[in-house]
Design a protein around this motif. Structure first.
Motif, mmCIF file in Angstrom:
data_model
loop_
_atom_site.group_PDB
_atom_site.id
_atom_site.type_symbol
_atom_site.label_atom_id
_atom_site.label_comp_id
_atom_site.label_asym_id
_atom_site.label_seq_id
_atom_site.Cartn_x
_atom_site.Cartn_y
_atom_site.Cartn_z
ATOM 1 N N ARG A 197 0.814 -1.210 0.000
ATOM 2 C CA ARG A 197 0.000 0.000 0.000
ATOM 3 C C ARG A 197 0.851 1.263 0.000
ATOM 4 N NH1 ARG A 197 -2.182 3.235 4.071
ATOM 5 N NH2 ARG A 197 -1.374 1.836 5.663
ATOM 6 N N LYS A 198 1.846 1.308 0.881
ATOM 7 C CA LYS A 198 2.598 2.545 1.076
ATOM 8 C C LYS A 198 3.691 2.763 0.031
ATOM 9 C CE LYS A 198 1.822 3.686 5.880
ATOM 10 N NZ LYS A 198 2.455 4.121 7.144
ATOM 11 N N ARG A 212 1.414 3.320 -4.064
ATOM 12 C CA ARG A 212 1.613 4.764 -4.181
ATOM 13 C C ARG A 212 2.395 5.115 -5.454
ATOM 14 N NH1 ARG A 212 3.932 9.074 0.322
ATOM 15 N NH2 ARG A 212 3.798 10.877 -1.026
ATOM 16 N N LEU A 269 0.104 4.540 -8.496
ATOM 17 C CA LEU A 269 -0.903 5.588 -8.652
ATOM 18 C C LEU A 269 -0.277 6.891 -9.153
ATOM 19 C CD1 LEU A 269 -3.110 4.950 -5.502
ATOM 20 C CD2 LEU A 269 -3.722 4.524 -7.888
ATOM 21 N N GLN A 270 0.909 7.219 -8.658
ATOM 22 C CA GLN A 270 1.625 8.388 -9.174
ATOM 23 C C GLN A 270 1.922 8.220 -10.662
ATOM 24 O OE1 GLN A 270 4.826 8.515 -6.063
ATOM 25 N NE2 GLN A 270 4.470 10.701 -6.180
ATOM 26 N N ASP A 302 3.193 17.168 -7.559
ATOM 27 C CA ASP A 302 3.458 16.690 -6.204
ATOM 28 C C ASP A 302 2.515 17.322 -5.184
ATOM 29 O OD1 ASP A 302 5.437 14.963 -6.954
ATOM 30 O OD2 ASP A 302 7.084 16.358 -6.584
ATOM 31 N N PHE A 319 -0.873 15.519 -5.705
ATOM 32 C CA PHE A 319 -0.830 14.112 -5.304
ATOM 33 C C PHE A 319 -0.645 13.952 -3.805
ATOM 34 C CE2 PHE A 319 -0.854 9.861 -6.871
ATOM 35 C CZ PHE A 319 -0.245 9.126 -5.854
ATOM 36 N N ASP A 320 0.145 14.825 -3.186
ATOM 37 C CA ASP A 320 0.334 14.750 -1.747
ATOM 38 C C ASP A 320 -0.985 14.980 -1.007
ATOM 39 O OD1 ASP A 320 2.972 14.161 -1.980
ATOM 40 O OD2 ASP A 320 3.699 16.191 -1.572
ATOM 41 N N LEU A 359 -4.017 14.353 -2.218
ATOM 42 C CA LEU A 359 -4.834 13.161 -2.452
ATOM 43 C C LEU A 359 -4.344 12.005 -1.594
ATOM 44 C CD1 LEU A 359 -5.230 13.319 -6.343
ATOM 45 C CD2 LEU A 359 -6.973 13.820 -4.634
ATOM 46 N N ASN A 360 -3.044 11.868 -1.480
ATOM 47 C CA ASN A 360 -2.479 10.773 -0.706
ATOM 48 C C ASN A 360 -2.829 10.898 0.777
ATOM 49 O OD1 ASN A 360 -0.623 8.404 -0.604
ATOM 50 N ND2 ASN A 360 0.524 9.760 0.743
ATOM 51 N N ARG A 361 -2.801 12.137 1.303
ATOM 52 C CA ARG A 361 -3.163 12.329 2.718
ATOM 53 C C ARG A 361 -4.622 11.954 2.962
ATOM 54 N NH1 ARG A 361 0.286 16.915 2.341
ATOM 55 N NH2 ARG A 361 -1.474 18.270 1.856
#
Length: 338
Positions: free
Chosen positions: A103-104, A108, A111-112, A329, A332-333, A335-337
């Protein structure tokens, strides 16, 4: 282009910290390896750019000679530091970190990659280029390219997957797990050798080398950093081995060994000389987006500039890549959070 290389080297050396006595004990800390990664990212930028133009002249010929000599070695530090970072995290956090690897790390990165790939799909539509459905679907995992850099992403996804499998199989035996990753990397090399060009696999062992370095770094440093003579001898042996093996570059085993030795040499050099460039550190922190997006301006701007205006073309690509990366970035950051 050799002027660009010289400028990058000046950037790396400007303000660097040299340890005349002793060693930088934190030479493998994340903040301290970012400028090294940034340096090679800017070399990769030049290497990708020259694929879109036709250059001549003695200065450019000098650059092409350097480019031929380094070849794929410019990405070996990325793989090595990635393997090292994973190894250190597993050692510190244990089974919980391994369980979260899909997942991490793997998900990630993928998805990027998909988010960046959307930009390439739109760019191709704007340029009137289309691809068969099957080809487009394979591009989603990096097996095919629609103008983007793809082999590195495919490789790193496979290596993350191999790491998860090996460390899940041997949760309390890190050496056996690292050996498992090495063997799976060898399987990857042999499999892709049947269907892909050499650059897809000839640097792969740099990643498990990073895992091994993370595992045995403390023991190695006790001997290597025991004194100036031990350090110089180690550095000299590795350098001579690298130069000899590089002469037999065409042999896959020799090529893979140079991929292991080159980042090891860099690591030992940074124990004495550490780049402190904020520009290079920024590039290292934003490595993925700068790496994956740099071909987008190169694609879109290629029809705009005439053949003789390659310097302006290069500067325009450079000027567009950084804001693209920054915006990518930031989005995406967030969205990732979430």
């Amino acid at each position: 282009m050799i002027i660009w290389v010289a400028a990058v080297l000046v950037l790396a050396l400007w303000g660097c910290q040299i340890k005349s006595r002793g060693f930088h004990k934190d030479y493998m800390a994340l903040d301290n390896i970012q400028p090294v990664k940034g340096l090679f990212l800017l070399l990769v930028f030049a290497s990708h750019f020259v694929q879109y133009v036709s250059l001549s002249g003695p200065l450019n010929e000098t650059y092409f000679a350097l480019r031929r000599y380094l070849g794929q070695l410019v990405v070996a530090p990325f793989l090595f530091y990635s393997g090292y970072g994973i190894g250190v995290s597993i050692h510190a956090k244990g089974a919980d970190y391994v369980r979260q690897l899909p997942r991490k790390r793997l998900a990630r990165v993928w998805l990027q990659f998909l988010a960046a790939l959307a930009g390439f799909f739109l760019a191709n539509l704007a340029l009137g280029r289309t691809f068969p459905l099957g080809y487009s679907l394979l591009s989603l995992i990096g097996w095919e390219s629609i103008g983007n850099s793809n082999w590195y992403v495919f490789a790193i996804l496979c290596l993350y997957g191999a790491t998860w499998l090996a460390y899940r199989a041997f949760p309390r035996q890190e050496a056996l797990a690292a050996l498992g990753v090495t063997l799976l990397a060898a399987v990857y090399i042999l499999a892709l050798r049947l269907c892909k060009a050499n650059y897809w696999f000839n640097m792969i062992l740099a990643y498990p080398a990073g895992l091994w370095f993370a595992l045995y770094r403390d023991r190695a440093e006790k001997r290597i950093f025991s004194g100036a003579r031990a350090y110089a001898l180690t550095l000299g042996v590795l350098a001579v081995a690298f130069l000899i093996l590089h002469r037999f570059w065409a042999n896959l085993i020799c090529c893979e060994l140079t991929a292991v030795l080159f980042p090891l040499l860099l690591a030992l050099l940074t124990a004495k000389v550490q780049p402190r460039s904020r520009v290079l550190a920024y590039c290292g922190r934003h490595l993925f987006s700068l790496f994956i997006l740099q071909r987008l301006p190169m694609m879109l701007l290629r029809p705009v500039f005439p053949a003789g205006a390659w310097v302006w073309y290069f500067l325009a690509c450079l000027a567009l890549t950084f804001p693209l990366s920054y915006g990518f970035d930031r989005v995406f950051d967030r969205l990732n959070r979430r």
